[in-house]
Design a protein around this motif. Structure first.
Motif, short mmCIF file in Angstrom:
data_model
loop_
_atom_site.label_atom_id
_atom_site.label_comp_id
_atom_site.label_asym_id
_atom_site.label_seq_id
_atom_site.Cartn_x
_atom_site.Cartn_y
_atom_site.Cartn_z
N GLY A 165 0.79 -1.22 0.00
CA GLY A 165 0.00 0.00 0.00
C GLY A 165 0.82 1.27 0.00
N HIS A 166 2.15 1.17 -0.03
CA HIS A 166 3.03 2.34 -0.06
C HIS A 166 3.48 2.61 -1.48
N LYS A 167 4.14 3.76 -1.66
CA LYS A 167 4.69 4.08 -2.98
C LYS A 167 5.69 2.99 -3.36
N ARG A 168 5.60 2.53 -4.60
CA ARG A 168 6.46 1.42 -5.05
C ARG A 168 7.93 1.81 -5.04
N THR A 169 8.77 0.87 -4.56
CA THR A 169 10.21 1.01 -4.66
C THR A 169 10.71 -0.16 -5.50
N ASN A 170 11.64 0.12 -6.41
CA ASN A 170 12.12 -0.90 -7.34
C ASN A 170 10.94 -1.56 -8.05
N ALA A 171 10.19 -0.77 -8.78
CA ALA A 171 8.98 -1.25 -9.45
C ALA A 171 9.29 -2.50 -10.28
N THR A 172 8.48 -3.53 -10.05
CA THR A 172 8.67 -4.83 -10.70
C THR A 172 7.33 -5.34 -11.18
N ALA A 173 7.27 -5.72 -12.46
CA ALA A 173 6.03 -6.25 -13.03
C ALA A 173 6.04 -7.76 -12.94
N THR A 195 4.80 -10.82 -14.94
CA THR A 195 4.34 -11.03 -16.32
C THR A 195 3.11 -11.92 -16.42
N SER A 196 2.82 -12.72 -15.42
CA SER A 196 1.64 -13.57 -15.49
C SER A 196 0.35 -12.77 -15.37
N SER A 197 0.41 -11.60 -14.73
CA SER A 197 -0.79 -10.79 -14.58
C SER A 197 -0.64 -9.38 -15.12
N GLY A 198 0.58 -8.85 -15.15
CA GLY A 198 0.79 -7.49 -15.64
C GLY A 198 0.77 -6.44 -14.56
N TYR A 199 0.48 -6.81 -13.33
CA TYR A 199 0.45 -5.84 -12.24
C TYR A 199 1.88 -5.51 -11.80
N VAL A 200 2.04 -4.31 -11.20
CA VAL A 200 3.35 -3.83 -10.78
C VAL A 200 3.36 -3.71 -9.26
N PHE A 201 4.47 -4.17 -8.66
CA PHE A 201 4.62 -4.21 -7.21
C PHE A 201 5.99 -3.68 -6.83
N CYS A 202 6.23 -3.54 -5.52
CA CYS A 202 7.59 -3.36 -5.02
C CYS A 202 8.30 -4.69 -5.20
N TYR A 203 9.58 -4.63 -5.54
CA TYR A 203 10.30 -5.89 -5.75
C TYR A 203 10.31 -6.75 -4.49
N SER A 204 10.62 -6.16 -3.36
CA SER A 204 10.72 -6.95 -2.12
C SER A 204 9.36 -7.55 -1.74
N CYS A 205 8.28 -6.81 -1.97
CA CYS A 205 6.94 -7.32 -1.63
C CYS A 205 6.57 -8.52 -2.49
N ILE A 206 6.71 -8.39 -3.80
CA ILE A 206 6.28 -9.46 -4.70
C ILE A 206 7.22 -10.66 -4.60
N HIS A 207 8.50 -10.41 -4.37
CA HIS A 207 9.46 -11.51 -4.24
C HIS A 207 9.09 -12.39 -3.05
N SER A 208 8.89 -11.78 -1.90
CA SER A 208 8.56 -12.57 -0.71
C SER A 208 7.17 -13.21 -0.84
N TYR A 209 6.23 -12.52 -1.49
CA TYR A 209 4.90 -13.10 -1.67
C TYR A 209 4.95 -14.34 -2.57
N LEU A 210 5.71 -14.26 -3.66
CA LEU A 210 5.80 -15.40 -4.58
C LEU A 210 6.50 -16.59 -3.94
N ILE A 211 7.49 -16.34 -3.10
CA ILE A 211 8.17 -17.45 -2.44
C ILE A 211 7.18 -18.23 -1.57
N LYS A 212 6.29 -17.53 -0.90
CA LYS A 212 5.32 -18.18 -0.01
C LYS A 212 4.13 -18.77 -0.75
#
Length: 113
Positions: A65-73, A75-92
């Motif tokens: 919910g914060h301003k994105r840092t290290n914006a990372t897309a 590709t399976s959905s096209g949405y953009v996240f913070c790198y650290s947020c999406i990385h840890s979410y995908l691992i789990k």
């Protein structure tokens, strides 16, 4: 006589290999055509309900919910996240947090601006 037998044998081997190649190629083409890809999520429109504090705001990470840092897309959905947020979410979870599409770490793409 041996030359005719040798030529016939080599020609027959070539024809058998060609037919095997042709059938394998057709089977692979049918396999790729039968793969089902997930439906794409609807695009984010200029909906008036999306405010600055909305998790799907154009400048905010949908996970934290914060301003994105290290914006990372993703590709399976096209949405953009913070790198650290999406990385840890995908691992789990191994799926997109917005669409639920199956996703892998290899599908993360850094966005440079």
């Amino acid at each position: 006589m041996s030359n005719i037998f040798s030529l016939t044998f080599r020609s027959s081997a070539f024809i058998i290999q060609f037919l095997d190649y042709w059938n394998t190629r057709t089977d692979l083409r049918q396999l790729f055509n039968q793969q089902q890809l997930p439906d794409l999520p609807p695009p984010i429109s200029g909906d008036k309900n999306l405010g600055k504090n909305s998790p799907i705001s154009l400048n905010l990470c949908p996970i934290c919910g914060h301003k994105r840092t290290n914006a990372t897309a993703l590709t399976s959905s096209g949405y953009v996240f913070c790198y650290s947020c999406i990385h840890s979410y995908l691992i789990k979870n191994n799926r997109c947090p917005i669409t639920g599409f199956p996703s892998k770490l290899e599908q993360l793409v850094r966005i440079f601006s």
